[in-house]
Design a protein around this motif. Structure first.
Motif, PDB file in Angstrom:
ATOM      1  N   VAL A  40      25.416  51.165  38.220  1.00 50.40           N
ATOM      2  CA  VAL A  40      25.976  49.876  37.810  1.00 50.40           C
ATOM      3  C   VAL A  40      27.418  49.756  38.290  1.00 50.40           C
ATOM      4  N   ASN A  41      28.198  50.803  38.133  1.00 45.85           N
ATOM      5  CA  ASN A  41      29.588  50.762  38.594  1.00 45.85           C
ATOM      6  C   ASN A  41      29.670  50.611  40.105  1.00 45.85           C
ATOM      7  N   ALA A  42      28.783  51.258  40.841  1.00 45.84           N
ATOM      8  CA  ALA A  42      28.777  51.123  42.303  1.00 45.84           C
ATOM      9  C   ALA A  42      28.429  49.697  42.709  1.00 45.84           C
ATOM     10  N   VAL A  43      27.460  49.101  42.035  1.00 45.19           N
ATOM     11  CA  VAL A  43      27.072  47.721  42.352  1.00 45.19           C
ATOM     12  C   VAL A  43      28.217  46.765  42.027  1.00 45.19           C
ATOM     13  N   LEU A  49      31.411  47.494  41.974  1.00 45.87           N
ATOM     14  CA  LEU A  49      32.453  47.738  42.972  1.00 45.87           C
ATOM     15  C   LEU A  49      32.115  47.058  44.292  1.00 45.87           C
ATOM     16  N   ILE A  50      30.858  47.166  44.727  1.00 48.60           N
ATOM     17  CA  ILE A  50      30.443  46.511  45.968  1.00 48.60           C
ATOM     18  C   ILE A  50      30.581  44.994  45.843  1.00 48.60           C
ATOM     19  N   PHE A  51      30.208  44.451  44.702  1.00 49.86           N
ATOM     20  CA  PHE A  51      30.327  43.001  44.487  1.00 49.86           C
ATOM     21  C   PHE A  51      31.792  42.570  44.538  1.00 49.86           C
ATOM     22  N   ILE A  52      32.678  43.309  43.891  1.00 47.30           N
ATOM     23  CA  ILE A  52      34.095  42.965  43.892  1.00 47.30           C
ATOM     24  C   ILE A  52      34.663  43.065  45.298  1.00 47.30           C
ATOM     25  N   LEU A  53      34.326  44.113  46.033  1.00 45.30           N
ATOM     26  CA  LEU A  53      34.809  44.259  47.406  1.00 45.30           C
ATOM     27  C   LEU A  53      34.301  43.137  48.309  1.00 45.30           C
ATOM     28  N   ALA A  54      33.049  42.745  48.117  1.00 46.49           N
ATOM     29  CA  ALA A  54      32.500  41.635  48.908  1.00 46.49           C
ATOM     30  C   ALA A  54      33.228  40.331  48.584  1.00 46.49           C
ATOM     31  N   ALA A  55      33.513  40.106  47.301  1.00 45.20           N
ATOM     32  CA  ALA A  55      34.226  38.888  46.910  1.00 45.20           C
ATOM     33  C   ALA A  55      35.633  38.870  47.510  1.00 45.20           C
ATOM     34  N   VAL A  56      36.310  40.004  47.496  1.00 48.41           N
ATOM     35  CA  VAL A  56      37.652  40.083  48.063  1.00 48.41           C
ATOM     36  C   VAL A  56      37.596  39.858  49.574  1.00 48.41           C
ATOM     37  N   ALA A  57      36.605  40.428  50.245  1.00 46.06           N
ATOM     38  CA  ALA A  57      36.474  40.245  51.694  1.00 46.06           C
ATOM     39  C   ALA A  57      36.213  38.780  52.038  1.00 46.06           C
ATOM     40  N   ILE A  58      35.356  38.127  51.287  1.00 48.22           N
ATOM     41  CA  ILE A  58      35.064  36.712  51.528  1.00 48.22           C
ATOM     42  C   ILE A  58      36.322  35.873  51.297  1.00 48.22           C
ATOM     43  N   TYR A  59      37.057  36.177  50.231  1.00 44.41           N
ATOM     44  CA  TYR A  59      38.294  35.452  49.968  1.00 44.41           C
ATOM     45  C   TYR A  59      39.292  35.631  51.113  1.00 44.41           C
ATOM     46  N   GLN A  60      39.426  36.832  51.619  1.00 42.45           N
ATOM     47  CA  GLN A  60      40.348  37.093  52.713  1.00 42.45           C
ATOM     48  C   GLN A  60      39.949  36.334  53.978  1.00 42.45           C
TER      49      GLN A  60
END
Length: 85
Positions: free
Chosen positions: A15-18, A20-31
């Motif tokens: 759950v924590n890995a998922v 983390l991946i979701f947060i990183l994807a959101a940050v990448a899309i925002y960037q």
């Protein structure tokens, strides 16, 4: 360590890995979106800068023309102060 405790740890890590991946994807899309917006603004500002530079050059050329004797004579003819050319 019991089987149940091991399963809880594995599910918590998953759950924590998922998350983390979701947060990183959101940050990448925002960037990516932010870079696109900044790039568009830069292009617009660059176009405005060149436009204003051209206008300034044209105005300076017109000013130089009207500072010359020929330009002043043309304005005098235009306003009817001189009747021969």
């Amino acid at each position: 360590m019991t089987q149940e405790k091991r399963n809880r740890i594995i599910s918590a890590v998953t759950v924590n890995a998922v998350i983390l991946i979701f947060i990183l994807a959101a940050v990448a899309i925002y960037q990516i979106v932010d870079m696109t917006v900044i790039s568009r603004r830069y292009k617009n500002l660059k176009a405005q800068y060149t436009e204003y530079t051209e206008k300034t050059d044209n105005i300076n050329a017109t000013l130089d023309y009207y500072k010359s004797a020929e330009g002043l004579l043309d304005k005098a003819y235009e306003f009817g102060w001189v009747f021969q050319k």
